[in-house]
Each structure stands twice: as structure tokens, then as C-alpha cells.
Scaffold this motif. Sequence first.
Motif, mmCIF file in Angstrom:
data_model
loop_
_atom_site.group_PDB
_atom_site.id
_atom_site.type_symbol
_atom_site.label_atom_id
_atom_site.label_comp_id
_atom_site.label_asym_id
_atom_site.label_seq_id
_atom_site.Cartn_x
_atom_site.Cartn_y
_atom_site.Cartn_z
ATOM 1 N N TYR A 69 0.836 -1.201 0.000
ATOM 2 C CA TYR A 69 0.000 0.000 0.000
ATOM 3 C C TYR A 69 0.872 1.253 0.000
ATOM 4 C CZ TYR A 69 -3.769 3.186 1.060
ATOM 5 O OH TYR A 69 -4.669 4.210 0.982
ATOM 6 N N GLU B 276 1.198 3.749 -3.182
ATOM 7 C CA GLU B 276 0.642 5.089 -2.973
ATOM 8 C C GLU B 276 1.744 6.156 -2.961
ATOM 9 O OE1 GLU B 276 -2.544 5.999 -2.841
ATOM 10 O OE2 GLU B 276 -3.277 3.942 -3.075
ATOM 11 N N SER C 211 -3.446 -1.770 -4.461
ATOM 12 C CA SER C 211 -3.039 -1.599 -3.057
ATOM 13 C C SER C 211 -4.188 -1.979 -2.135
ATOM 14 C CB SER C 211 -2.554 -0.168 -2.803
ATOM 15 O OG SER C 211 -3.551 0.750 -3.164
ATOM 16 N N ILE D 41 -4.055 -4.960 0.809
ATOM 17 C CA ILE D 41 -4.274 -4.694 2.231
ATOM 18 C C ILE D 41 -5.494 -5.464 2.726
ATOM 19 C CG2 ILE D 41 -5.696 -2.560 2.157
ATOM 20 C CD1 ILE D 41 -2.592 -3.003 4.293
ATOM 21 N N SER E 150 -1.297 6.071 4.188
ATOM 22 C CA SER E 150 -0.461 4.929 4.584
ATOM 23 C C SER E 150 -0.398 4.820 6.106
ATOM 24 C CB SER E 150 0.962 5.078 4.037
ATOM 25 O OG SER E 150 0.931 5.106 2.644
ATOM 26 N N ILE F 109 -3.554 3.305 7.222
ATOM 27 C CA ILE F 109 -3.558 1.846 6.996
ATOM 28 C C ILE F 109 -2.716 1.162 8.073
ATOM 29 C CG2 ILE F 109 -2.693 0.061 5.398
ATOM 30 C CD1 ILE F 109 -5.350 1.275 4.514
#
Lengths: 769, 232
Positions: free
Chosen positions: A32, A36, A266, A270, A357, A360
Motif C-alpha cells: 500500500y 501510494e 493496493s 491490504i 499509509s 492503513i
Amino acid sequence: MVLHKKMVRDIRRNIPQFITIFLMILIGVMAYTGIESYMLGMRASADRFYEKCNLQDLDAYGELDRDDLEQIRGMDHVLNAEGKYTVLANIEDFDGHKAELNFISTNDICRIHIVEGEPYGEDKTGFWLDSFYAENAGIAVGDTLHITYQALDITAPVLGLCNVPDHVYDTKDETEIFPSHTDYGFLYLPSSMMTDAFLSEEGITRDTYTSIMVDLDSTENADALRSAIRDEVANAQMVMDIHDEPSEGGYQREIEEGDSYVGIFSGLFIFIALLSVITTMTRVVHRERMQIGTMKALGYSTRAITWHYISYGLILSILGGICGLLLGYFGLGHFFLGMEMEYYEVPGWSNAINPSSYFIFVLCIVLTCVASYLTSRNLLRQPAAELLRVERPKVQQKSLRFTTGERFRSYSFATRWNLRDILRNKARTITTLVGIAGCMILMVAGLGMRDSIHNYLKLELNDINHYEYRMNLSPSITVQELMNLFENYTDHTSMSLNIEVDDPDEGAIVTNAYVDDSKGSIQILNTRNKPMKLSSYGVYVTRKFAKLHGYQVGDTITWRINGLDDVFQSEIIGLNRDPQNQNMTMTRYYYQRLGIPYYPDSAYTDEDIQGQSIPGVSTIQSIDSVSDGVNDMLATMNSMILLIIFFAAVLAVVILYNMGILSFSEKDYQFATLKVLGFADSKIGRLFRQQNLWITVVAIIIGLPLGYFVTDFIFQEAIGDVYDFAAHITLPSYLIAAAGTFLVSYLVTIFLNRKIRDIDMVQSLKSNE
Amino acid sequence: MSFVELQQVSRAYGNGEKTFYALDHIDLTMEKGEFVVVLGPSGAGKSTLLNLLGGMDSPTGGSIRIGDQDIAAMSGKQLTKFRASNVGFVFQFYNIMPTLTVEENVGIIRDVTETDYDVMDVLASVGLQEHAAKFPSELSGGEQQRVSIARAIMKKPDVLLCDEPTGALDSNTGVGVLQLLRDQTKNGTTVIVVTHNTLIAEIADRVIRLKNGKVRSNELNPAPKAISEVSW
């Protein structure tokens, strides 16, 4: 302190599960963050470059002069304006190489960024050359270049290698899909270097410009100023927002396209990782049931026990998340962006961490802890005495009842046993299924994107373009030169126009029109990508243009050519399809019937004209060079796809191994019993393999069409409005993805099968007690 | 010659000075169709003896002969075959498959060996024919243990090994289970029950007492009680 020791030892005892949690979070966060950060870095790097070098907001085109410049400078919201005279020149001694020659004076707008050499100065004599082109052509600072364009003949040293913010995405012409920087670059030089012969032949002065760059106080005023300049500055034939220019427009499109598909990749990574982590954590804590009962009986508070189990996942998810962030940012993101930046001239690029990020990262930690918390809380609700008893296997008779019917009697023991085990462990099965299907989707989508681009290339090279060489005709081509071209080379020509469509709902839609007289050299395709013949009683629009702006066959479209006042109304008589240009198409005959003179800007031939100097032709491009450009891009894409497939395979291995271990540990007493009853290891092995292979096959069956839909979504919906690709995935790609997934599953299962041989009947049966 | 013969059988763990003998050079004999009860405190070697007799473990010394087979000399594969054809097991916690019905749990034996018995006949013999289509979780503990016995007798074993078969059951249910086990001796099956419960010894044909891995006694019971006479 004691619980702390217990935790460390428990982690050691359950090392495969905890490594899985760590790895899953690491891979999920890394994928991810990496993907990103690469997309955000692309945008942020360009913005920094634009800011530092003061990229213009508008470009006004026409035969402009000092008065026009001053008039623009005097307008409200205009901070500054600078003129530029641009021609396409030959670089002598470099066979067929062309340079966009830009004569400038001051350089306060769109400042030259020096990569090597001396800063730009309007009193200096020399060139500032495109650094990407210079590298490919082997030109260094201090080398002498010989530039010619009609009466212009300049020999001067290269004073600097540079990048310029309005040449970030710099293609030779619209037929070059990806910039190759091999035989074309840009050159900047002071207008003082315009020779008298050149000025005389062109009939210009050093204060004549082909374009004026305009710097505004705010981009919010761009639309208003664009209209004002077009309306008030007599010589301004066309005014373009910098975001609609090929450089920034192309760059922005790449980011938008990337944003759409990287989001899907991504997100999938995840999602799969989190699903697996939550399942693993839940199972690991549940297996501690008796120990939770013991701690409860010993007098540990609910809070202490809960925190003890939360801390299992907390530490590992924090460690995995941090490693994922670091590897994603410094490794994956940097690598992806580096590959992308081989095409874009953005100095000092760097990837940038997307704040999502961190979200996440926190989400991974929170969900891991919530899984531990909920599982331990559910167990702690039971009395200690209950927890200390052997947990009787729960079987929901209702859900299994249908498997006891007559039809199932003929099935083998292994089939019935596995079927019921799947039904009994739905969460574990679904997690495995979703995990493998997700990996399958990633693989199919990765390979599918490659196939689809290949298909696009095939469409461009085999179905649309039927010529060997395309000549881009000079805007100043004379009638005589054109006649000679027709006579000696080809009369297959076409013309492109920048137009504005006056839409009653959307206002002005900036697009282009293609006027065809190519006599089949450019084949227009219908909506099913089959060749179509154009009629001359109306215009065609691409199906995506029609879809985006609500047009259909039979509608009247109102349009005007940029720089001209005449407004035309045409009937849409058909829809065509173009993979990379959403526009309007008409025949030369229809176009001329509107009363507009036809000035071709392209001519097509199969004759070998490579390297020839043809009067009135500014550049010659072979179809092979178009193909080479796309192939270069495909090579870059292949590396990215290989990485995506690699990580998808790693995810699949980790999920299968982890779920296999969980499944095995939950069944090992049953396997031990079977062993005691006289079942051979090989027979138990088949029993165990069967379930994993079933799940894998189902996941493959689910993943194949979903992989197609994801790819199609990327190409149909998520990609920019300019493109009209469709997913086109070849059978070998499906087979590679399916066989790869099956192989990974089979190998992991074979590896886990070895554990059956090692089952200690005595110990397994004892531990069950 | 006895049906079951153990000569100088040892099961040692570790080596050198740290060697621990779960069974220490024991000699034992049992006859075909005997109901044998093995008694002893925890750590006496009862379960180890059961594991060796069942081919779930191999001795570190000595020989074990059952019928005409020397199981101490068998390979892993041979032991698997031996267990499949000759040995029935009944565990304290039943160890039946939770996702198989009662009928399937008993019928599973057909997957590993040939048998003349019919599953429903065997279930009838343990009084479970009415429950054939049920899953184990729908049964009581005693009923589950009877499934376990039915599974064990389905293969008409030479030896039926029972590890605390009544340990998880109440007295009445336990007595019923013992009756079923005792009935198997009529078919010539040697039933060996490992237990802490000394009362069960009263119904045995032979009582073996173990302590610290050695045989303290191996006696025939001159007057075994009827099962209906015992309770705990």
C-alpha cells in the motif's frame, strides 16, 4: 512480568502464526505504502518542480508581438508574461534528429532547470539542451551543435543540459505515445541568436513570438483570463490552460490512470492481508482457551488477561507495520517511481508518503488488536471452570444435515469429511478462499493489463495505422511543396484540428477533430473494433466521447475551430472507437463542404523515406519507432507486473501456509485418531490435500472472472477519459495465473503434508485430553 | 503359548545417566478372549504398555508377540496395517470424528480394512441403531463411548485396547460400557482395560499391576464378579 515471559514463549511456540501476522502486515502495508507513495511522489515531485521554476498558467498561441505581450501583461490577475518563438529544427550530424528550438529572452516564467553546465543568460551564446535527449544522443556540455531550420543555420556550444517544467512529458508529436528521447529533444537559446537571414526570411523581429507564456496570480482566474485573452488580444488564435497542454496534460493523465489502478491493487493487497491477520489472531487466541481459564482461576483480572492477548498482536503488528512503511517507502515506492521517471523529465523526483499509509498502518494495528480483544472477551465471559474443561467440538447439525442424505452416501469418507469440515469452519474457509481468489485476481489483473496494452498496440499497429511512414507536414508548407509531395510520394493525408464543442449542458468541451483523406492509411474502427467506411453527410464521434457527454447518433453537435469565429452544426451519423483519442471524425469531403479549406498536416506512405529531407515535411516517423516506444513502456510495465505477481504469490504462499497450519493444528487429534485406527499417512495426506485443493480450485474459478472484471474496470472506468481500452486477457495469461496459483497451493500443501508423517499419535491424543 | 507375550520389554526415554524407563524389562502373558485389567498409579507405565500393545509406539528393547506376529520388529507401515486389521481402541474421551455421523464413524473402518460386519448390526449390538444418523454432538457421553466401542469392534479385532473407558462417565453409564466390552471376549477378542479404578478389577479374568515401569503382579482372578455387581 510473568505474563510478559509467557507472551514471548507463546510467540516462540506459535512462530508460524506470528510470522504470518508479521509478514501479512508487512506485505500489506509495504504494498500500500509503496504504490501510494509512488503515485503521490509523482504528483508532488512535479508540483515542486513547477513551483520552483514558475510554470506558466496559460499559453497564448498565434503570430504574436511585443504589443500583444504588453497587452497581456496589463490585464487583471496577470503577474507576468513572456514570449517565445518556437520552430522545429534539424540537428545536423545526427541523422534525422529534430529539436524543438525555443528562442527566449528573459527567463522568469517556466525557468530552465540546469542539470549540468551554466545558468541561462540572455546575453550568452549557446544552447541549453534537453538532458534526457542529450544522454541518449551522447551529447555533453561543451559539445558543439549545428542547428538548421530553413534560413537559420547556427553552430554553437552546448552551455547547459536542462529540464523545463512545460516539457516534462515531451513527445515528438501526437503519434509518439511514450517519449523515447532518442531522436528528439528541446533546445533553448536567447532570441539574440536569431540570425538576420532567418529574421528576414521569416519576416519577423526578435520581438515576434509563436506563443506567450502567462503567469497568473491564481489558477482560479485561468478560465476567465483564457477567454479574455482570446477575445481581446487580436493575434491570439488559441489560448490553452497549462493543464490541457501535452506536457502537463499527459503527465496528469498518467497520474490519474495510475491512481485508479494502483488504488485497486493496493486496496486488494491490504484487504487480503488484513483478512488473514484477523483470522489468524482470532484462532491463535481461541487456542489459548484453557490457559485463559487457568489465568482466570488464578485470579488474574479480565483486563490483565485481555491486555495480555492484545499485546501479542500489538507488538507484531507495530513491527510489521513499521517495516512495511519503511520498505514500502524506501524500497517499492522508490523503485516504481524510478521506473516511471525514465519517461518524465522531473528533476529531483522523490516518492512521498501518502498520509493514508499511516491510516492503513494504524488500521492494521487496531484490527489485529480488536480481533484479539473480541476473541479473549468472548472466552472470558465464560466461567473459569467451563474454560478449564475440554472444549467439545461444536458441530452445527443443521448446517451439516443435508450432507447425510442419500446422495452423499455414495461419496467417499474423505469427501464427506472434507465437505463437513469446510462447512464447520466457514470463517477459515472463506478467509482462505478470499485470500487465494484475491491473489488470483492480482495475478490475472497484472497479466491482463500487460495483455490489454499488447492488444492496444496490436490495434494501433495492425488495425488502425496502415502505413510504414508518417510525415508531419510543416505548418508553412507551400502549395508547390504539397503538390510535389502528392506527385512524388503520396496523396494519403489527414488533418487534425483543435476544436471546441459547444455543449448546452457542459459549455465548451475542448477536444479535437480528425479530417480523413488517408485513403485507408488510417483505418477508422467501429464500436466493435472492426473497420468501418466513413460517409460524408455528417460527423462521427467516438463512443466514449458520446457516452461522456451524452451524445448519440442523430444528434446535432455544435463546434468551432480554435482561433476561428465560425460555428458549425453537424449531424452525428455514427460512432467510432479510438483507444487513445476521444474526438470527432469526418471525411475531407464533408469538411470542405462546410466551406473550410483543407490543409493536411500529415501524410502517409509505405515507401522507405527514412532519413530523407523532403521539402515541407518537418518530421518523419516510422511505424517501427511507434512500436519501439510502446515496447519500451511495456518492458517497464513488465517489471512492475512481475513485482505485483511476486508479491501476490508471496501473499498466496503465506495465506495457504498459515491457514494450512491452522487447519492442521485444529485437526491433528483427528488425524492422530485416524492413524491409530490404521489409516496410512498417505491416505491421511490425501484427505488433507483434498480440502486445500478444493478451496484452491474454487478460488481459481472465482478469481478468473473477477480478475477480468477488475482489469476491465481499470481500463473502462478508472483510466482517464482520453482512453477507451477494454480488458483483453489472453488464454495463456489465464492459464499462467491459474497454474501458478494451483502450483503454489499444491507445493504448500505438500510441504504441510510432511507434518502428518510427524504426528505423534500418543502425544496428539494426550494433548486432546 | 499365550496369545499375547511380552518378553523383557522396555520403553526408555533419554540416554546415559538420564535414562528414564516408562517400562523396565517387563514380561507378561495374556490369553485369547481374556478380559484383562491393568492397574497402577500415575506414571506406572499403563498407557505406555497400551501404546506398545497397540503399535502406536515401539519398545526400546524386548519383544511383543500378538498371535503369531512380532510387533516389536515391525516397520511403521507394517504397524499401520497391524493396527488397521488387528487392534481396536477405546479412549477415555472417545476420539470420534465430530463431523461424521454415528453410522459413518463406525463405517470408517471399512476404509482401512475388510470386515464382514454390517454397520447397523454393530450399532444394534451397542444399542445405538436409533442414533445412526446423528452427529456425535447430539449424543451423551455414554452414547459417544458406545460409538467408540462400536467402531473398535467393527473390525472384529484380536485385541481391544481401552484407556480409561469409563473415566469420563457416571457409574451407571460406565457399567453399561463395561458390559459391552466384556461381551467382546465371547468372540475371542482379548480386551485390555487400563484404569485407575480398582473396582473394575473385580470383573476381570486377569489383573496386572504396574508400578514404576515394572510388573508388581500378574494374577488370574479365580472368581470374577458379574458386572451387575459392581458400581462406583
